[in-house]
Design a protein around this motif. Structure first.
Motif, PDB file in Angstrom:
ATOM      1  N   TYR A 126      -3.114  -1.321 -16.985  1.00 30.00           N
ATOM      2  CA  TYR A 126      -1.774  -1.016 -16.491  1.00 30.00           C
ATOM      3  C   TYR A 126      -1.609   0.490 -16.370  1.00 30.00           C
ATOM      4  O   TYR A 126      -1.806   1.231 -17.329  1.00 30.00           O
ATOM      5  CB  TYR A 126      -0.703  -1.577 -17.431  1.00 30.00           C
ATOM      6  CG  TYR A 126       0.698  -1.367 -16.911  1.00 30.00           C
ATOM      7  CD1 TYR A 126       1.170  -2.113 -15.830  1.00 30.00           C
ATOM      8  CD2 TYR A 126       1.544  -0.413 -17.487  1.00 30.00           C
ATOM      9  CE1 TYR A 126       2.453  -1.922 -15.336  1.00 30.00           C
ATOM     10  CE2 TYR A 126       2.823  -0.220 -17.002  1.00 30.00           C
ATOM     11  CZ  TYR A 126       3.272  -0.972 -15.928  1.00 30.00           C
ATOM     12  OH  TYR A 126       4.532  -0.773 -15.436  1.00 30.00           O
ATOM     13  N   ASP A 127      -1.281   0.951 -15.177  1.00 26.40           N
ATOM     14  CA  ASP A 127      -1.067   2.375 -14.915  1.00 26.40           C
ATOM     15  C   ASP A 127       0.393   2.708 -15.213  1.00 26.40           C
ATOM     16  O   ASP A 127       1.299   2.301 -14.479  1.00 26.40           O
ATOM     17  CB  ASP A 127      -1.397   2.682 -13.450  1.00 26.40           C
ATOM     18  CG  ASP A 127      -1.408   4.173 -13.149  1.00 26.40           C
ATOM     19  OD1 ASP A 127      -0.431   4.846 -13.527  1.00 26.40           O
ATOM     20  OD2 ASP A 127      -2.375   4.652 -12.548  1.00 26.40           O
ATOM     21  N   LYS A 128       0.625   3.453 -16.294  1.00 25.80           N
ATOM     22  CA  LYS A 128       1.990   3.767 -16.709  1.00 25.80           C
ATOM     23  C   LYS A 128       2.716   4.638 -15.691  1.00 25.80           C
ATOM     24  O   LYS A 128       3.926   4.509 -15.505  1.00 25.80           O
ATOM     25  CB  LYS A 128       1.972   4.467 -18.070  1.00 25.80           C
ATOM     26  CG  LYS A 128       1.466   3.605 -19.203  1.00 25.80           C
ATOM     27  CD  LYS A 128       1.544   4.339 -20.525  1.00 25.80           C
ATOM     28  CE  LYS A 128       0.564   5.494 -20.569  1.00 25.80           C
ATOM     29  NZ  LYS A 128       0.585   6.172 -21.894  1.00 25.80           N
ATOM     30  N   ARG A 129       1.965   5.541 -15.057  1.00 29.23           N
ATOM     31  CA  ARG A 129       2.601   6.454 -14.116  1.00 29.23           C
ATOM     32  C   ARG A 129       3.031   5.724 -12.846  1.00 29.23           C
ATOM     33  O   ARG A 129       4.147   5.901 -12.363  1.00 29.23           O
ATOM     34  CB  ARG A 129       1.651   7.603 -13.762  1.00 29.23           C
ATOM     35  CG  ARG A 129       2.209   8.599 -12.772  1.00 29.23           C
ATOM     36  CD  ARG A 129       1.297   9.816 -12.674  1.00 29.23           C
ATOM     37  NE  ARG A 129      -0.032   9.462 -12.243  1.00 29.23           N
ATOM     38  CZ  ARG A 129      -0.390   9.348 -10.954  1.00 29.23           C
ATOM     39  NH1 ARG A 129       0.490   9.554 -10.010  1.00 29.23           N
ATOM     40  NH2 ARG A 129      -1.635   9.036 -10.639  1.00 29.23           N
ATOM     41  N   LYS A 130       2.130   4.884 -12.306  1.00 27.49           N
ATOM     42  CA  LYS A 130       2.436   4.163 -11.068  1.00 27.49           C
ATOM     43  C   LYS A 130       3.166   2.850 -11.326  1.00 27.49           C
ATOM     44  O   LYS A 130       3.678   2.230 -10.398  1.00 27.49           O
ATOM     45  CB  LYS A 130       1.138   3.889 -10.304  1.00 27.49           C
ATOM     46  CG  LYS A 130       0.412   5.161  -9.887  1.00 27.49           C
ATOM     47  CD  LYS A 130      -0.887   4.832  -9.189  1.00 27.49           C
ATOM     48  CE  LYS A 130      -1.649   6.093  -8.797  1.00 27.49           C
ATOM     49  NZ  LYS A 130      -2.953   5.780  -8.154  1.00 27.49           N
ATOM     50  N   ARG A 131       3.163   2.407 -12.596  1.00 29.31           N
ATOM     51  CA  ARG A 131       3.831   1.163 -12.989  1.00 29.31           C
ATOM     52  C   ARG A 131       3.278  -0.050 -12.246  1.00 29.31           C
ATOM     53  O   ARG A 131       4.018  -0.949 -11.831  1.00 29.31           O
ATOM     54  CB  ARG A 131       5.347   1.270 -12.784  1.00 29.31           C
ATOM     55  CG  ARG A 131       5.994   2.332 -13.669  1.00 29.31           C
ATOM     56  CD  ARG A 131       7.490   2.354 -13.522  1.00 29.31           C
ATOM     57  NE  ARG A 131       8.085   3.354 -14.405  1.00 29.31           N
ATOM     58  CZ  ARG A 131       9.394   3.590 -14.506  1.00 29.31           C
ATOM     59  NH1 ARG A 131      10.240   2.879 -13.777  1.00 29.31           N
ATOM     60  NH2 ARG A 131       9.842   4.525 -15.324  1.00 29.31           N
ATOM     61  N   ILE A 132       1.973  -0.063 -12.089  1.00 33.46           N
ATOM     62  CA  ILE A 132       1.299  -1.217 -11.505  1.00 33.46           C
ATOM     63  C   ILE A 132      -0.005  -1.440 -12.265  1.00 33.46           C
ATOM     64  O   ILE A 132      -0.494  -0.551 -12.954  1.00 33.46           O
ATOM     65  CB  ILE A 132       0.985  -1.020 -10.007  1.00 33.46           C
ATOM     66  CG1 ILE A 132       0.125   0.232  -9.801  1.00 33.46           C
ATOM     67  CG2 ILE A 132       2.252  -0.946  -9.172  1.00 33.46           C
ATOM     68  CD1 ILE A 132      -0.345   0.416  -8.374  1.00 33.46           C
ATOM     69  N   SER A 133      -0.563  -2.642 -12.135  1.00 35.93           N
ATOM     70  CA  SER A 133      -1.860  -2.935 -12.731  1.00 35.93           C
ATOM     71  C   SER A 133      -2.946  -2.520 -11.747  1.00 35.93           C
ATOM     72  O   SER A 133      -2.861  -2.801 -10.547  1.00 35.93           O
ATOM     73  CB  SER A 133      -1.990  -4.428 -13.050  1.00 35.93           C
ATOM     74  OG  SER A 133      -1.121  -4.787 -14.100  1.00 35.93           O
ATOM     75  N   ILE A 134      -3.958  -1.838 -12.255  1.00 32.37           N
ATOM     76  CA  ILE A 134      -5.046  -1.328 -11.431  1.00 32.37           C
ATOM     77  C   ILE A 134      -6.372  -1.841 -11.963  1.00 32.37           C
ATOM     78  O   ILE A 134      -6.596  -1.862 -13.169  1.00 32.37           O
ATOM     79  CB  ILE A 134      -5.044   0.214 -11.416  1.00 32.37           C
ATOM     80  CG1 ILE A 134      -3.807   0.716 -10.665  1.00 32.37           C
ATOM     81  CG2 ILE A 134      -6.304   0.764 -10.763  1.00 32.37           C
ATOM     82  CD1 ILE A 134      -3.706   2.211 -10.596  1.00 32.37           C
ATOM     83  N   CYS A 135      -7.233  -2.260 -11.064  1.00 32.61           N
ATOM     84  CA  CYS A 135      -8.553  -2.758 -11.437  1.00 32.61           C
ATOM     85  C   CYS A 135      -9.545  -1.603 -11.491  1.00 32.61           C
ATOM     86  O   CYS A 135      -9.547  -0.717 -10.632  1.00 32.61           O
ATOM     87  CB  CYS A 135      -9.012  -3.809 -10.425  1.00 32.61           C
ATOM     88  SG  CYS A 135     -10.684  -4.428 -10.711  1.00 32.61           S
ATOM     89  N   THR A 136     -10.389  -1.618 -12.512  1.00 34.95           N
ATOM     90  CA  THR A 136     -11.443  -0.626 -12.659  1.00 34.95           C
ATOM     91  C   THR A 136     -12.771  -1.339 -12.882  1.00 34.95           C
ATOM     92  O   THR A 136     -12.836  -2.291 -13.649  1.00 34.95           O
ATOM     93  CB  THR A 136     -11.158   0.310 -13.847  1.00 34.95           C
ATOM     94  OG1 THR A 136      -9.961   1.038 -13.609  1.00 34.95           O
ATOM     95  CG2 THR A 136     -12.305   1.290 -14.061  1.00 34.95           C
ATOM     96  N   PHE A 137     -13.815  -0.888 -12.210  1.00 38.16           N
ATOM     97  CA  PHE A 137     -15.137  -1.458 -12.441  1.00 38.16           C
ATOM     98  C   PHE A 137     -15.764  -0.768 -13.644  1.00 38.16           C
ATOM     99  O   PHE A 137     -15.856   0.467 -13.697  1.00 38.16           O
ATOM    100  CB  PHE A 137     -16.046  -1.290 -11.231  1.00 38.16           C
ATOM    101  CG  PHE A 137     -17.452  -1.781 -11.473  1.00 38.16           C
ATOM    102  CD1 PHE A 137     -17.711  -3.140 -11.576  1.00 38.16           C
ATOM    103  CD2 PHE A 137     -18.499  -0.890 -11.629  1.00 38.16           C
ATOM    104  CE1 PHE A 137     -18.996  -3.605 -11.821  1.00 38.16           C
ATOM    105  CE2 PHE A 137     -19.793  -1.337 -11.873  1.00 38.16           C
ATOM    106  CZ  PHE A 137     -20.039  -2.696 -11.968  1.00 38.16           C
ATOM    107  N   VAL A 138     -16.203  -1.578 -14.617  1.00 32.98           N
ATOM    108  CA  VAL A 138     -16.839  -1.054 -15.826  1.00 32.98           C
ATOM    109  C   VAL A 138     -18.279  -1.562 -15.870  1.00 32.98           C
ATOM    110  O   VAL A 138     -18.506  -2.770 -15.998  1.00 32.98           O
ATOM    111  CB  VAL A 138     -16.093  -1.506 -17.096  1.00 32.98           C
ATOM    112  CG1 VAL A 138     -16.777  -0.946 -18.332  1.00 32.98           C
ATOM    113  CG2 VAL A 138     -14.631  -1.078 -17.049  1.00 32.98           C
TER     114      VAL A 138
END
Length: 330
Positions: free
Chosen positions: A88-100
């Motif tokens: 969850y991106d607090k600044r953009k207030r949306i959930s963001i996917c990251t490849f790990v």
């Protein structure tokens, strides 16, 4: 009203599948020769349908994560090569996917160069385990029947450069891995280690060993992606098939709000690089990157100790990076 109702009733997996179809052309450009855009799109849809948390993510971030995986020659969700992790991106207030990248993915990238061999192990209660460091390093591990992640007591990684006399060995206790996770984790129990403890634990000592293995663009990018994901941020940029890790100062400020106090305020007082100043200095910066004196990430980090770069400026710097030749030498 009927059109709105019909839109709400569209299966999210079907909608996402159509969305991924629009990215197949870009995927084809990023993929090494032995991988195919259709398969990567199917893998993305499989992960999307099996993980409800991904369905709350910005679909563009999922596509970007698939592009990152493709550039590294890894398949998310396949044999532990890598994972699509929602944050969850607090600044953009949306959930963001990251490849790990998983430990198996990192190991594969290191080994495929043909210049070294790496592997990892997990030691559980009841295993016979002994090791030594110093000038005669060794690891002796005879696994038992236990494989419960909660009973993990040690993890280790071994790397051997071709032609070297002794291997590089890292052995970490489970308690040490936990302390490491707690020190760098910025997202609490949303950190992926809480869902796959063994995968995370085995990767920690492997990352230490990889520092001493022969470097490659692919391996450097994979390590950058892994380190960036530890903080729960998505700052990966792919330009013309080239993966570049670009730290986002604003994201760093948000993360630092909990544990850096005055330092956060100090960072916010830094001036922004003006277009005139950027144009004046970019020729020297570009030459440093093209001549291999600095890589993109180091240059951005160095510049931002004195002044902040805009997103457009970071992207332009990223475009100067030399394109990798992922997958051409298998």
């Amino acid at each position: 009203m009927s059109n709105q109702l019909a839109e709400k009733q569209v299966n999210p997996v079907v909608k996402f599948s159509k969305f991924m179809d629009t990215y197949k052309g870009q995927l084809s450009l990023a993929l090494p020769k032995h991988m195919h855009a259709d398969r990567m799109a199917r893998l993305a849809c499989t992960q999307f349908s099996s993980n409800p948390a991904l369905q709350d993510c910005d679909p563009i971030s999922i596509a970007g994560s698939i592009m990152t995986a493709a550039t590294l020659g890894l398949e998310p969700g396949v044999n532990g090569q890598g994972y699509l992790i929602p944050y969850y991106d607090k600044r953009k207030r949306i959930s963001i996917c990251t490849f790990v990248p998983g430990w198996k993915g990192l190991q594969d990238i290191a080994n495929r160069s043909g210049r070294c061999t790496t592997w990892t192990g997990a030691v559980f209660e009841g295993d016979h385990f002994d090791y030594a460091l110093g000038d005669r390093p060794f690891v002796s591990h005879k696994p038992g029947e236990e494989n419960d992640p909660s009973k993990l007591i040690y993890v280790y990684a071994i790397g051997r450069v071709n032609g070297s006399e002794w291997p590089v060995i890292e052995v970490w206790s489970a308690a040490k891995v936990t302390r490491h996770r707690n020190k760098y984790n910025k997202v609490g129990e949303r950190h992926y280690s809480f869902r796959d403890w063994e995968m995370y634990a085995r990767k920690v000592p492997l990352l230490q060993v990889l520092k001493y293995m022969p470097a490659s663009i692919e391996l450097s990018n994979a390590i950058a992606a892994s380190n960036h994901a530890e903080a729960g941020r998505n700052g990966n940029v792919i330009i013309d098939g080239n993966f570049v890790h670009i730290p986002d100062r604003q994201d760093s400020d948000d993360d630092g709000a909990d544990d850096q106090g005055g330092q956060q305020q100090e960072q916010k007082t830094l001036p922004t690089c003006t277009p005139e100043a950027f144009d004046k200095r970019k020729a020297g910066w570009k030459a440093a990157i093209e001549q291999g004196i600095q890589d993109v990430n180091e240059l951005i980090a160095t510049v931002e100790t004195k002044e902040l770069l805009t997103t457009d400026q970071k992207v332009e710097i990223a475009s100067w990076a030399v394109k990798p030749t992922t997958g051409e030498k298998q």
